[in-house]
Design a protein around this motif. Structure first.
Motif, mmCIF file in Angstrom:
data_model
loop_
_atom_site.group_PDB
_atom_site.id
_atom_site.type_symbol
_atom_site.label_atom_id
_atom_site.label_comp_id
_atom_site.label_asym_id
_atom_site.label_seq_id
_atom_site.Cartn_x
_atom_site.Cartn_y
_atom_site.Cartn_z
ATOM 1 N N ALA A 1 47.120 12.741 37.274
ATOM 2 C CA ALA A 1 45.884 13.385 36.805
ATOM 3 C C ALA A 1 45.884 14.837 37.243
ATOM 4 N N MET A 2 45.251 15.698 36.391
ATOM 5 C CA MET A 2 45.341 17.119 36.717
ATOM 6 C C MET A 2 44.070 17.892 36.386
ATOM 7 N N ILE A 3 43.871 18.963 37.160
ATOM 8 C CA ILE A 3 42.803 19.932 36.917
ATOM 9 C C ILE A 3 43.506 21.252 36.665
ATOM 10 N N VAL A 4 43.190 21.940 35.570
ATOM 11 C CA VAL A 4 43.854 23.197 35.236
ATOM 12 C C VAL A 4 42.850 24.335 35.348
ATOM 13 N N GLN A 5 43.205 25.377 36.070
ATOM 14 C CA GLN A 5 42.291 26.518 36.213
ATOM 15 C C GLN A 5 42.068 27.187 34.856
ATOM 16 N N LYS A 6 40.982 27.964 34.758
ATOM 17 C CA LYS A 6 40.735 28.731 33.539
ATOM 18 C C LYS A 6 41.497 30.053 33.632
ATOM 19 N N PRO A 7 41.801 30.665 32.558
ATOM 20 C CA PRO A 7 41.726 30.163 31.198
ATOM 21 C C PRO A 7 42.695 28.999 31.003
ATOM 22 N N PHE A 8 42.265 27.997 30.293
ATOM 23 C CA PHE A 8 43.043 26.784 30.048
ATOM 24 C C PHE A 8 44.495 27.141 29.700
ATOM 25 N N ALA A 9 44.632 28.115 28.808
ATOM 26 C CA ALA A 9 45.954 28.588 28.354
ATOM 27 C C ALA A 9 45.731 29.947 27.684
ATOM 28 N N PRO A 10 46.805 30.648 27.329
ATOM 29 C CA PRO A 10 46.618 31.980 26.724
ATOM 30 C C PRO A 10 46.006 31.953 25.320
ATOM 31 N N ASN A 11 46.149 30.811 24.611
ATOM 32 C CA ASN A 11 45.629 30.757 23.233
ATOM 33 C C ASN A 11 45.245 29.329 22.839
ATOM 34 N N TRP A 12 44.599 29.200 21.709
ATOM 35 C CA TRP A 12 44.092 27.911 21.220
ATOM 36 C C TRP A 12 45.192 26.873 21.070
#
Ligand code: NAD
Ligand code: 89V
Length: 350
Positions: free
Chosen positions: A95-106
């Motif tokens: 299981a994971m928590i990803v910091q924002k921004p989620f990713a560079p693009n949609w």
């Protein structure tokens, strides 16, 4: 108090902001969260974090995930590494928590969500503005019905604080203020005022020494018919500076909620008004001016821990954060076309 089996925490990315995550996990030891391993490509940062917070340290994420028993992974690197690290966690069924921004693009955000779903792994985004003590209080008053149905809002993050001091990379980003902090304010707008039907946005670069936009002014039309103005700038010139506070004005059919500098809230309801200080306390490891953001990390991590243990989605699950990221992309599209834009929608593949 319900005793929980220990949840073993791993963290990747021991940089500037991760120190707050590390402190927060330390505080959550009282809820049987145990930081067992940290990783950073930079061996100095990895060892410093491991020694300071009592965890094994690694410089290679794959080695850490293969050799350490981790139940919940906190990915606190910058957005360019999120997709690869999330894929690694999913491969290991962690299981994971990803910091924002989620990713560079949609497209990369969608890829992370769909890959986690394909592997059956729990996925959340560390989007913490809504977890600040002040914002939880605003939401509680709103949900109480005290101001009736909210139909207009202004949510603004306006600062001249030198954000480049702790995060120098921000000056070179191709997309800055909407992707870095507008993303937080747009998430608040969704959470407080409801999903967005369409939005328009104007951007400015008022600081000649940076690459991208540093000011964004957005108008959102919510599905309820409500209208909100969402603002974000790193180029305000005000004393006192409001960093890192978000100022909020919400008007409803029966009253209003106004949050001003210093986390003071004035509620008007049924012709009467009351004032309340809604800021959270300074903690042993928090300090001005980052204190509001830092305290939000603790509440966010606590929410993630509780949600993960209960086997339910976090408020800011990967799927939820796609709705916020869609607003980010719509804002950038509108800033180019100067037209109103409907946010993208994602739905699970059949
Ligand atoms: P940073 O550059 O200071 O730290 C990132 C660390 O990750 C670096 O030490 C780097 O060596 C390490 N790293 C990168 N790729 C790695 C990999 N594949 N394996 C191991 N280590 C790796 O960045 P920062 O300023 O701490 O920002 C990190 C993230 O936190 C950003 O996405 C930023 O937007 C976010 N952030 C969030 C908030 C908030 O939640 N309110 C506030 C500030 C920053
Ligand atoms: O909270 C954040 O994401 C920070 C800042 C407050 C500077 O926007 O990057």
């Amino acid at each position: 108090m319900v005793e929980h089996r220990t949840t073993r925490i791993g963290l990747i990315g021991c940089g500037f902001y991760a120190q707050n995550h590390l402190h927060a996990w330390g505080d959550l030891k009282s809820q049987n969260a145990e930081l067992v391993a940290v990783c950073d490509q930079d061996p100095i940062k990895a060892e410093a974090a491991g020694r300071r917070f009592g965890a094994a340290w690694f410089t290679d994420a794959a080695t850490m995930l293969e050799s350490m028993p981790i139940d919940l992974l906190d990915i606190t690197t910058r957005m360019g590494s999120h997709r690869a690290l999330a894929a690694m966690a999913a491969e290991h069924k962690i299981a994971m928590i990803v910091q924002k921004p989620f990713a560079p693009n949609w497209d990369e955000c969608v890829a992370i969500v769909e890959n986690a779903r394909a592997h059956g792994t729990w996925l959340a985004v560390h989007e913490n503005f809504r977890f600040a003590t002040s914002m939880r209080r605003v939401k509680a008053v709103l949900d109480s019905g005290a101001i009736g149905d909210p139909n207009w809002a202004r949510i603004s993050f306006r600062t001249g604080f030198d954000v480049y001091l702790g995060q120098p990379y921000l000056a070179q980003e191709d997309r800055l203020v909407i992707l870095d902090v507008g993303i937080h304010v747009l998430d608040l707008a969704r959470w407080l005022m409801g999903e967005v039907a369409h939005l328009s946005c104007e951007t400015q670069r008022r600081n000649p020494n940076i690459k991208a936009e540093d000011t964004a002014t957005m108008i959102l039309k919510h599905e309820t018919g409500a209208v909100s103005i969402v603002e974000a700038t790193y180029e305000a010139r005000r004393i006192p500076d409001q960093f890192p506070e978000t100022l909020v004005e919400i008007e409803g059919t029966k009253g209003s909620i106004i949050v001003t500098r210093g986390e003071k809230m004035v509620v008007t309801t049924q012709g009467l008004s009351f004032e309340e200080n809604i800021g959270g306390p300074l903690l042993s490891w928090t300090s001005r001016p980052w204190h509001v953001s830092q305290e939000a990390v603790l509440h966010t991590n606590a929410h993630m821990l509780t949600s993960f243990r209960a086997g339910r989605d976090a408020e800011t699950s990967g799927v939820d954060n796609l709705k916020t990221f869609a607003l980010v992309e719509a804002a950038y599209e509108s800033a180019v076309s100067h037209a109103s834009v409907k946010p993208k929608k994602w739905s699970p593949k059949a």
